[in-house]
Write an enzyme that holds these catalytic residues in place. Structure first.
Site, short mmCIF file in Angstrom:
data_model
loop_
_atom_site.label_atom_id
_atom_site.label_comp_id
_atom_site.label_asym_id
_atom_site.label_seq_id
_atom_site.Cartn_x
_atom_site.Cartn_y
_atom_site.Cartn_z
N HIS A 76 10.96 -13.63 4.20
CA HIS A 76 10.33 -12.90 5.29
C HIS A 76 10.03 -13.83 6.45
O HIS A 76 9.77 -15.01 6.25
CB HIS A 76 8.99 -12.27 4.83
CG HIS A 76 9.11 -11.46 3.59
ND1 HIS A 76 8.60 -11.88 2.38
CD2 HIS A 76 9.70 -10.27 3.36
CE1 HIS A 76 8.86 -10.96 1.45
NE2 HIS A 76 9.54 -9.97 2.03
N HIS A 78 7.19 -14.75 8.85
CA HIS A 78 5.73 -14.63 8.89
C HIS A 78 5.24 -14.92 10.30
O HIS A 78 5.90 -15.60 11.09
CB HIS A 78 5.10 -15.56 7.86
CG HIS A 78 5.24 -15.04 6.45
ND1 HIS A 78 4.17 -14.60 5.72
CD2 HIS A 78 6.33 -14.86 5.67
CE1 HIS A 78 4.58 -14.19 4.53
NE2 HIS A 78 5.90 -14.33 4.47
N HIS A 94 3.38 -11.02 7.32
CA HIS A 94 4.71 -10.81 7.88
C HIS A 94 4.61 -10.52 9.37
O HIS A 94 3.63 -9.93 9.84
CB HIS A 94 5.40 -9.62 7.21
CG HIS A 94 5.72 -9.85 5.78
ND1 HIS A 94 6.37 -8.92 5.01
CD2 HIS A 94 5.49 -10.91 4.97
CE1 HIS A 94 6.52 -9.39 3.80
NE2 HIS A 94 5.98 -10.59 3.74
N HIS A 102 5.54 -2.17 4.78
CA HIS A 102 6.57 -3.10 4.34
C HIS A 102 7.77 -2.39 3.72
O HIS A 102 7.61 -1.45 2.96
CB HIS A 102 6.01 -4.08 3.29
CG HIS A 102 7.06 -4.96 2.70
ND1 HIS A 102 7.50 -6.08 3.35
CD2 HIS A 102 7.79 -4.86 1.58
CE1 HIS A 102 8.46 -6.64 2.63
NE2 HIS A 102 8.65 -5.92 1.54
N HIS A 111 8.40 -3.78 8.48
CA HIS A 111 8.00 -4.88 9.35
C HIS A 111 9.24 -5.47 10.00
O HIS A 111 10.31 -5.49 9.38
CB HIS A 111 7.36 -6.03 8.54
CG HIS A 111 6.17 -5.66 7.74
ND1 HIS A 111 5.85 -6.33 6.58
CD2 HIS A 111 5.21 -4.74 7.91
CE1 HIS A 111 4.75 -5.83 6.08
NE2 HIS A 111 4.34 -4.86 6.86
N ASP A 114 10.66 -8.26 7.75
CA ASP A 114 11.27 -7.97 6.45
C ASP A 114 12.75 -8.35 6.48
O ASP A 114 13.51 -7.83 7.30
CB ASP A 114 11.13 -6.49 6.10
CG ASP A 114 9.70 -6.07 5.86
OD1 ASP A 114 8.83 -6.95 5.70
OD2 ASP A 114 9.45 -4.85 5.82
N HIS A 154 9.87 -16.46 -1.18
CA HIS A 154 8.93 -16.09 -2.24
C HIS A 154 9.56 -16.30 -3.62
O HIS A 154 10.78 -16.37 -3.75
CB HIS A 154 8.51 -14.63 -2.07
CG HIS A 154 7.68 -14.39 -0.85
ND1 HIS A 154 6.32 -14.31 -0.87
CD2 HIS A 154 8.05 -14.23 0.45
CE1 HIS A 154 5.87 -14.09 0.35
NE2 HIS A 154 6.89 -14.04 1.17
N ARG A 171 4.38 -17.61 -2.48
CA ARG A 171 5.16 -18.27 -1.43
C ARG A 171 5.55 -19.65 -1.98
O ARG A 171 4.69 -20.48 -2.22
CB ARG A 171 4.33 -18.41 -0.16
CG ARG A 171 3.88 -17.07 0.38
CD ARG A 171 2.90 -17.22 1.51
NE ARG A 171 2.42 -15.93 1.96
CZ ARG A 171 1.81 -15.69 3.09
NH1 ARG A 171 1.57 -16.70 3.94
NH2 ARG A 171 1.41 -14.48 3.41
#
Length: 178
Positions: A76, A78, A94, A102, A111, A114, A154, A171
């Site tokens: 993602h 962020h 995000h 999401h 998002h 994403d 992730h 993460r």
């Protein structure tokens, strides 16, 4: 030009700069075009590289790795350009300027940050390239706003629907885009 004139010009320039210090930042007129990130794990090992490129139709993100175990990993963008180990919470949530839910399979989603899962093969290599339509790198609602952006990998694959992060787990790696 004499030394005195040079000193006067320099002091005038310094005063002009100091006068601007209290004003709101000016947004860049043009986009930086392309930004990169070295994505590192909590120990500082390079595990992936990312490139985000702005084009006429939005931002294209490419992520490549040759240093992860086989499997699927959520990835993602962020909203904060910080990657403080070990948990990389400093990267914030995000990137989501439209305040959506999401995931591409979420009826309330998705998002802008994403991205698809990073699928890593038996040889430890994996990559994806993904377009974010209508996105920009610079500007008030751009990816690289006042506090920057980061790309986060992730521990588990994203389910593309569960808010806020697709049940993608911890993460495990992070890189500041810039």
């Amino acid at each position: 030009m004499t030394l005195t004139k040079v000193a006067l010009v320099c002091s005038g320039f310094a005063a002009a700069l100091a006068g601007c210090a209290g004003q709101a930042p000016v947004e860049p007129v043009s986009s930086p075009g392309e930004v990169r990130a070295d994505v590192r794990d909590a120990a500082g090992r390079l595990i992936a590289t990312a490139i985000a490129t702005e084009g006429a139709d939005g931002v294209r993100v490419r992520l490549e790795t040759s240093a992860l175990a086989p499997g699927g990993y959520g990835a993602h963008i962020h909203s904060v350009g910080r990657c403080d180990p070990p948990g990389f919470e400093s990267a914030g949530p995000h990137w989501n300027p439209a305040q959506r839910q999401h995931g591409s399979q979420n009826p309330q989603g998705q998002h802008l940050g994403d991205l698809p899962n990073l699928i890593v093969g038996a040889n430890g290599e994996g990559s994806f390239e993904f377009a974010i339509p209508g996105a920009t790198l610079a500007g008030r609602r751009g990816m690289l706003d006042g506090d920057g952006a980061a790309i986060v990998v992730h521990a588990a694959a994203d389910d593309y629907r569960t808010d806020p992060s697709g049940n993608s787990g911890a993460r495990i790696a992070c890189g500041v885009l810039g």
